[in-house]
Design a protein around this motif. Structure first.
Motif, short mmCIF file in Angstrom:
data_model
loop_
_atom_site.label_atom_id
_atom_site.label_comp_id
_atom_site.label_asym_id
_atom_site.label_seq_id
_atom_site.Cartn_x
_atom_site.Cartn_y
_atom_site.Cartn_z
N GLY A 8 32.96 49.38 178.15
CA GLY A 8 31.69 48.67 178.22
C GLY A 8 31.26 47.96 176.97
O GLY A 8 30.22 47.28 176.97
N GLY A 9 32.00 48.09 175.88
CA GLY A 9 31.63 47.39 174.67
C GLY A 9 31.85 45.89 174.79
O GLY A 9 32.40 45.40 175.77
N GLY A 10 31.40 45.17 173.76
CA GLY A 10 31.58 43.74 173.77
C GLY A 10 30.65 43.03 172.82
O GLY A 10 30.01 43.67 171.97
N LEU A 11 30.55 41.73 173.00
CA LEU A 11 29.68 40.88 172.18
C LEU A 11 28.43 40.54 172.97
O LEU A 11 28.50 40.14 174.14
CB LEU A 11 30.43 39.60 171.82
CG LEU A 11 29.63 38.51 171.09
CD1 LEU A 11 29.18 39.01 169.72
CD2 LEU A 11 30.46 37.24 170.98
N VAL A 12 27.28 40.72 172.33
CA VAL A 12 26.00 40.44 172.98
C VAL A 12 25.07 39.82 171.95
O VAL A 12 25.16 40.11 170.76
CB VAL A 12 25.41 41.72 173.59
CG1 VAL A 12 25.09 42.74 172.50
CG2 VAL A 12 24.20 41.43 174.44
N GLN A 13 24.16 38.98 172.42
CA GLN A 13 23.19 38.36 171.53
C GLN A 13 22.06 39.33 171.20
O GLN A 13 21.77 40.23 171.99
CB GLN A 13 22.62 37.10 172.18
CG GLN A 13 23.62 35.97 172.32
CD GLN A 13 22.98 34.69 172.82
OE1 GLN A 13 21.89 34.70 173.38
NE2 GLN A 13 23.66 33.57 172.60
N ALA A 40 29.48 51.95 161.66
CA ALA A 40 29.50 50.56 161.23
C ALA A 40 30.41 50.44 160.01
O ALA A 40 30.63 51.43 159.29
CB ALA A 40 28.09 50.10 160.89
N PRO A 41 30.93 49.25 159.74
CA PRO A 41 31.81 49.07 158.58
C PRO A 41 31.14 49.51 157.29
O PRO A 41 30.00 49.13 157.00
CB PRO A 41 32.06 47.56 158.59
CG PRO A 41 31.88 47.14 160.00
CD PRO A 41 30.78 48.02 160.53
N GLY A 42 31.84 50.34 156.55
CA GLY A 42 31.33 50.79 155.26
C GLY A 42 30.28 51.87 155.33
O GLY A 42 29.71 52.26 154.31
N LYS A 43 30.01 52.37 156.53
CA LYS A 43 28.98 53.40 156.69
C LYS A 43 29.57 54.65 157.33
O LYS A 43 30.63 54.61 157.94
CB LYS A 43 27.82 52.87 157.55
CG LYS A 43 27.05 51.73 156.91
CD LYS A 43 25.83 51.38 157.72
CE LYS A 43 25.01 50.30 157.04
NZ LYS A 43 23.78 49.96 157.83
N ARG A 86 20.07 44.92 168.41
CA ARG A 86 19.84 44.27 167.13
C ARG A 86 21.17 44.11 166.40
O ARG A 86 22.10 44.89 166.65
CB ARG A 86 18.90 45.12 166.28
CG ARG A 86 17.57 45.46 166.94
CD ARG A 86 16.86 46.56 166.19
NE ARG A 86 15.58 46.91 166.81
CZ ARG A 86 14.86 47.97 166.46
NH1 ARG A 86 15.27 48.76 165.48
NH2 ARG A 86 13.71 48.20 167.08
N PRO A 87 21.26 43.17 165.49
CA PRO A 87 22.51 43.03 164.72
C PRO A 87 22.93 44.33 164.03
O PRO A 87 24.13 44.61 163.93
CB PRO A 87 22.15 41.94 163.70
CG PRO A 87 21.13 41.10 164.40
CD PRO A 87 20.31 42.09 165.20
N GLU A 88 21.97 45.12 163.61
CA GLU A 88 22.30 46.38 162.93
C GLU A 88 22.84 47.44 163.87
O GLU A 88 23.26 48.51 163.42
CB GLU A 88 21.08 46.91 162.16
CG GLU A 88 19.83 47.06 162.99
CD GLU A 88 18.90 45.87 162.87
OE1 GLU A 88 19.40 44.72 162.83
OE2 GLU A 88 17.66 46.09 162.85
N THR A 112 29.30 44.47 169.28
CA THR A 112 28.92 43.47 168.29
C THR A 112 27.69 42.73 168.78
O THR A 112 27.69 42.17 169.88
CB THR A 112 30.06 42.47 168.04
OG1 THR A 112 31.23 43.17 167.61
CG2 THR A 112 29.67 41.46 166.97
N VAL A 113 26.65 42.75 167.96
CA VAL A 113 25.40 42.07 168.29
C VAL A 113 25.24 40.89 167.33
O VAL A 113 25.02 41.07 166.14
CB VAL A 113 24.19 43.02 168.19
CG1 VAL A 113 22.93 42.29 168.67
CG2 VAL A 113 24.43 44.28 169.00
#
Length: 115
Positions: A8-13, A40-43, A86-88, A112-113
């Motif tokens: 179910g993952g993917g790219l969303v606005q 998240a990357p680096g976290k 949200r992007p975060e 990915t948002v």
């Protein structure tokens, strides 16, 4: 050995929605506490949502009111409905199942948002 498979993952606005699903192979799935984590990357990996075998849910403060976790013990699935993204929120999302000393993880699904 229990297998967990996310989808179910993917790219969303930003402001959009996604629904993640995790399918378990455990015969006694009903006995597991099921969690969704993300990294998240680096976290560090962080707990996003939890649902117990008695359907008690808990959420990280940053997703409270936007995400909803649910489970279907007949289908052996746990879902994460994500709204107002949200992007975060961009991260790899992992399904996790725990029962006593047993601790199983899925392979993760990318969310990915971005506009």
């Amino acid at each position: 050995q229990v297998q967990l498979v996310e989808s179910g993952g993917g790219l969303v606005q930003p402001g959009g929605s996604l629904r993640l699903s995790c399918k378990a192979s455990a015969d006694d799935f009903y006995a597991y506490v099921m969690n969704w984590y993300r990294q998240a990357p680096g976290k560090q990996r962080e707990l996003v949502a939890r649902i117990s075998f008695s359907l008690i849910t808990t959420y990280a403060d940053v997703v409270e009111g936007r995400f909803t976790v649910s489970r279907d013990n007949t289908r052996k699935t746990v879902d994460l409905q994500m709204n107002s993204l949200r992007p975060e929120d961009t991260a790899i999302y992992y399904c996790n199942g725990v029962r006593g000393r047993e601790d199983y993880w899925g392979q993760g699904t990318q969310v990915t948002v971005s506009s």
